[in-house]
Design an enzyme around this catalytic site. Sequence first.
Site, PDB file in Angstrom:
ATOM      1  N   SER A   1      -3.304   1.208  11.298  1.00 16.24           N
ATOM      2  CA  SER A   1      -4.378   1.427  12.269  1.00 16.24           C
ATOM      3  C   SER A   1      -4.769   0.136  12.979  1.00 16.24           C
ATOM      4  O   SER A   1      -4.921   0.114  14.214  1.00 16.24           O
ATOM      5  CB  SER A   1      -5.599   2.042  11.589  1.00 16.24           C
ATOM      6  OG  SER A   1      -5.995   1.289  10.462  1.00 16.24           O
TER       7      SER A   1
ATOM      8  N   ARG B   1      -0.959   9.317   1.580  1.00 20.46           N
ATOM      9  CA  ARG B   1      -2.371   9.601   1.351  1.00 20.46           C
ATOM     10  C   ARG B   1      -2.691  11.084   1.254  1.00 20.46           C
ATOM     11  O   ARG B   1      -3.547  11.488   0.471  1.00 20.46           O
ATOM     12  CB  ARG B   1      -3.211   8.960   2.465  1.00 20.46           C
ATOM     13  CG  ARG B   1      -3.294   7.460   2.345  1.00 20.46           C
ATOM     14  CD  ARG B   1      -4.049   6.840   3.497  1.00 20.46           C
ATOM     15  NE  ARG B   1      -4.227   5.399   3.268  1.00 20.46           N
ATOM     16  CZ  ARG B   1      -4.755   4.575   4.160  1.00 20.46           C
ATOM     17  NH1 ARG B   1      -5.144   5.039   5.333  1.00 20.46           N
ATOM     18  NH2 ARG B   1      -4.889   3.298   3.880  1.00 20.46           N
TER      19      ARG B   1
ATOM     20  N   GLU C   1       0.837  -1.193   0.000  1.00 21.77           N
ATOM     21  CA  GLU C   1       0.000   0.000   0.000  1.00 21.77           C
ATOM     22  C   GLU C   1       0.875   1.247   0.000  1.00 21.77           C
ATOM     23  O   GLU C   1       2.100   1.173   0.063  1.00 21.77           O
ATOM     24  CB  GLU C   1      -0.955  -0.014   1.209  1.00 21.77           C
ATOM     25  CG  GLU C   1      -1.938  -1.180   1.165  1.00 21.77           C
ATOM     26  CD  GLU C   1      -2.951  -1.152   2.288  1.00 21.77           C
ATOM     27  OE1 GLU C   1      -2.925  -0.218   3.102  1.00 21.77           O
ATOM     28  OE2 GLU C   1      -3.792  -2.061   2.351  1.00 21.77           O
TER      29      GLU C   1
ATOM     30  N   HIS D   1      -8.821   9.919   2.997  1.00 22.78           N
ATOM     31  CA  HIS D   1      -8.438   8.830   2.104  1.00 22.78           C
ATOM     32  C   HIS D   1      -8.689   9.274   0.671  1.00 22.78           C
ATOM     33  O   HIS D   1      -9.737   9.841   0.364  1.00 22.78           O
ATOM     34  CB  HIS D   1      -9.247   7.574   2.418  1.00 22.78           C
ATOM     35  CG  HIS D   1      -8.651   6.329   1.859  1.00 22.78           C
ATOM     36  ND1 HIS D   1      -8.696   6.033   0.508  1.00 22.78           N
ATOM     37  CD2 HIS D   1      -7.975   5.299   2.445  1.00 22.78           C
ATOM     38  CE1 HIS D   1      -8.082   4.885   0.305  1.00 22.78           C
ATOM     39  NE2 HIS D   1      -7.632   4.414   1.457  1.00 22.78           N
TER      40      HIS D   1
ATOM     41  N   ARG E   1      -1.111   9.067   9.025  1.00 24.31           N
ATOM     42  CA  ARG E   1      -0.945   7.638   9.315  1.00 24.31           C
ATOM     43  C   ARG E   1      -0.501   6.858   8.086  1.00 24.31           C
ATOM     44  O   ARG E   1      -1.040   7.022   7.001  1.00 24.31           O
ATOM     45  CB  ARG E   1      -2.261   7.059   9.839  1.00 24.31           C
ATOM     46  CG  ARG E   1      -2.211   5.546  10.045  1.00 24.31           C
ATOM     47  CD  ARG E   1      -3.488   5.020  10.646  1.00 24.31           C
ATOM     48  NE  ARG E   1      -4.646   5.173   9.795  1.00 24.31           N
ATOM     49  CZ  ARG E   1      -4.983   4.359   8.798  1.00 24.31           C
ATOM     50  NH1 ARG E   1      -4.201   3.341   8.483  1.00 24.31           N
ATOM     51  NH2 ARG E   1      -6.085   4.570   8.104  1.00 24.31           N
TER      52      ARG E   1
ATOM     53  N   HIS F   1     -11.143   9.908   6.720  1.00 26.15           N
ATOM     54  CA  HIS F   1     -10.860   8.489   6.934  1.00 26.15           C
ATOM     55  C   HIS F   1     -10.337   8.179   8.326  1.00 26.15           C
ATOM     56  O   HIS F   1     -10.784   7.226   8.950  1.00 26.15           O
ATOM     57  CB  HIS F   1      -9.841   8.030   5.888  1.00 26.15           C
ATOM     58  CG  HIS F   1      -9.542   6.568   5.917  1.00 26.15           C
ATOM     59  ND1 HIS F   1     -10.525   5.603   5.807  1.00 26.15           N
ATOM     60  CD2 HIS F   1      -8.360   5.888   6.041  1.00 26.15           C
ATOM     61  CE1 HIS F   1      -9.968   4.406   5.845  1.00 26.15           C
ATOM     62  NE2 HIS F   1      -8.662   4.541   6.003  1.00 26.15           N
TER      63      HIS F   1
ATOM     64  N   GLU G   1      -8.355   4.678  17.633  1.00 27.52           N
ATOM     65  CA  GLU G   1      -8.382   5.951  16.914  1.00 27.52           C
ATOM     66  C   GLU G   1      -8.712   7.144  17.802  1.00 27.52           C
ATOM     67  O   GLU G   1      -8.292   8.266  17.519  1.00 27.52           O
ATOM     68  CB  GLU G   1      -9.381   5.872  15.763  1.00 27.52           C
ATOM     69  CG  GLU G   1      -9.284   7.030  14.785  1.00 27.52           C
ATOM     70  CD  GLU G   1     -10.164   6.852  13.570  1.00 27.52           C
ATOM     71  OE1 GLU G   1     -10.322   7.832  12.816  1.00 27.52           O
ATOM     72  OE2 GLU G   1     -10.708   5.743  13.369  1.00 27.52           O
TER      73      GLU G   1
END
Length: 521
Positions: free
Chosen positions: A369, A272, A112, A226, A364, A329, A353
């Site tokens: 997460s 992101r 990712e 996101h 992040r 997000h 969170e």
Amino acid sequence: MREVDVIIVGSGLSALIAAYSLCKHKKVMILTKGEKSDSNSVLAQGGVAVAMSEDDHWLHHLRDTIEAGSSHCNEFIAKKLVQLGPLFIKQLMDRGMSFDRHQSGELMLGQEGAHRKRRILHAGGDATGREFMHFLQQLIVQDVHIIEHQTVQDLIIDNGCCIGVVSRDQKGRVLPFYAQHVILATGGCGHLYSYTSNSAVATGDGLAMAYRAGAALIDLEFIQFHPTLLHSHHRSGGLVSEAVRGEGAILVNERNEAIMEGVHPLKDLAPRDVVARFIFERMQQGEQISLAIDDIQHFEKRFPTITSLCEKAHVDLKTKRIPVVPGAHFLMGGIKVNEHGETTIPRLYAVGEVACSGVHGANRLASNSLLECIVFGQLVAETILNKQEHVKIKPIRYRSERHATDSVYLPSKFAVRHQMMTHAGIIRTEDTLKQLIYQFEESLAHASTSLLGYTNEQLNLINMLTVGKLVAQSALERKESRGAHFRSDYPFQHNEQWGQKRIMKQLREKEQHQFNSVMGR
């Protein structure tokens, strides 16, 4: 008197990890706003990031975490996350948690954004969160009392310590619950925004009640948007995981131009905040952005959850295009905690969170997460188990107040979410933030100082207004752009370096040589 050893508010992954680690030794109760399956954890698609392959190392993972965090991570806690992650994941696997594997038996590892290695464990294709939650719910079903549809209104503070919570059931009846320890695991605040990947229960309630109790909150300006939520009929239809880009999808406009070419060295897998902001800017110019999935073989099998979302939104995957929009997000800030999950109020803890240990910094890293929930859910449980002192609790009598709340004007949820997206969203300015603060303060000024007489819906709106104002105030105070916080009137961060020298100081001397090798020095 309803008294247990530990009350956990929330029913996501961090709550269940803590409950599982505690329930064999303590009497544990979980109070949850909706049903036990209502959480952001259930919706988590991508997986859990952990350095477990032979060509990976926690130092690689640490570097990626801190780079994504834009020089704002607590490096000591980030190190704890990536070091303990493999150990705790292996323990869960030994207890029966299974991840997707190749036919050879090797773990399937996804990639990712901002990860330089393939290190994302996933289960059920893109249903990792759901699989984790089902696994843990089965582990605790006999030992933990879960009460659904309890809207926790406030914390009970006595002599500076947290001794319980005041909650309301669906009928509005006020119920005090008492405990030696209270853990807030209420998730984030994504539903403050019009476009979000979050569950509808994520409206910042834990942040609001901690604020009213006097707990310290930090870094609320850092809200991650996101880049790719499914966009259909002017609505967001759920998350399109970053793993889709990790498997080869690229972002394109209507002319099939790859929009991330030349924007960042990692292109579509850039951090992101970079991708979300660039998509937002292109959309402001009137472009429609889509994910081109031409190069992904057997998409429906690899991403069954996303396939289902597309079907519900009437998006035809035969076109090989998924229309996307950025949306709220993840909250990197939250209730200030140390590495043990302890807040600034004794016997009150926060995890997941809703908590802010500084592990994510200003942005992040993808799939950190779930790892945070696993590692710090375990650590907060260990902290509580190591505490021996017992507090004598005196019950407090509560009763529902009767006053005319119908006459109190509160804006609609739609209005609050629209204002947040417009004035404190992906791009912020001093003027828009001040305007939002003024509007929310005006609305809160009409609310009573006592919350007992309000309906659950009104209480939810007051929490949304409270947290929205705090987010805007934090964003106003940070006069720079850093990570997920972008000010068009202060477009550059003060420190472009990512804190390499500070990490070096915090690594033990025997790790220095290995670290230098990883960094290519």
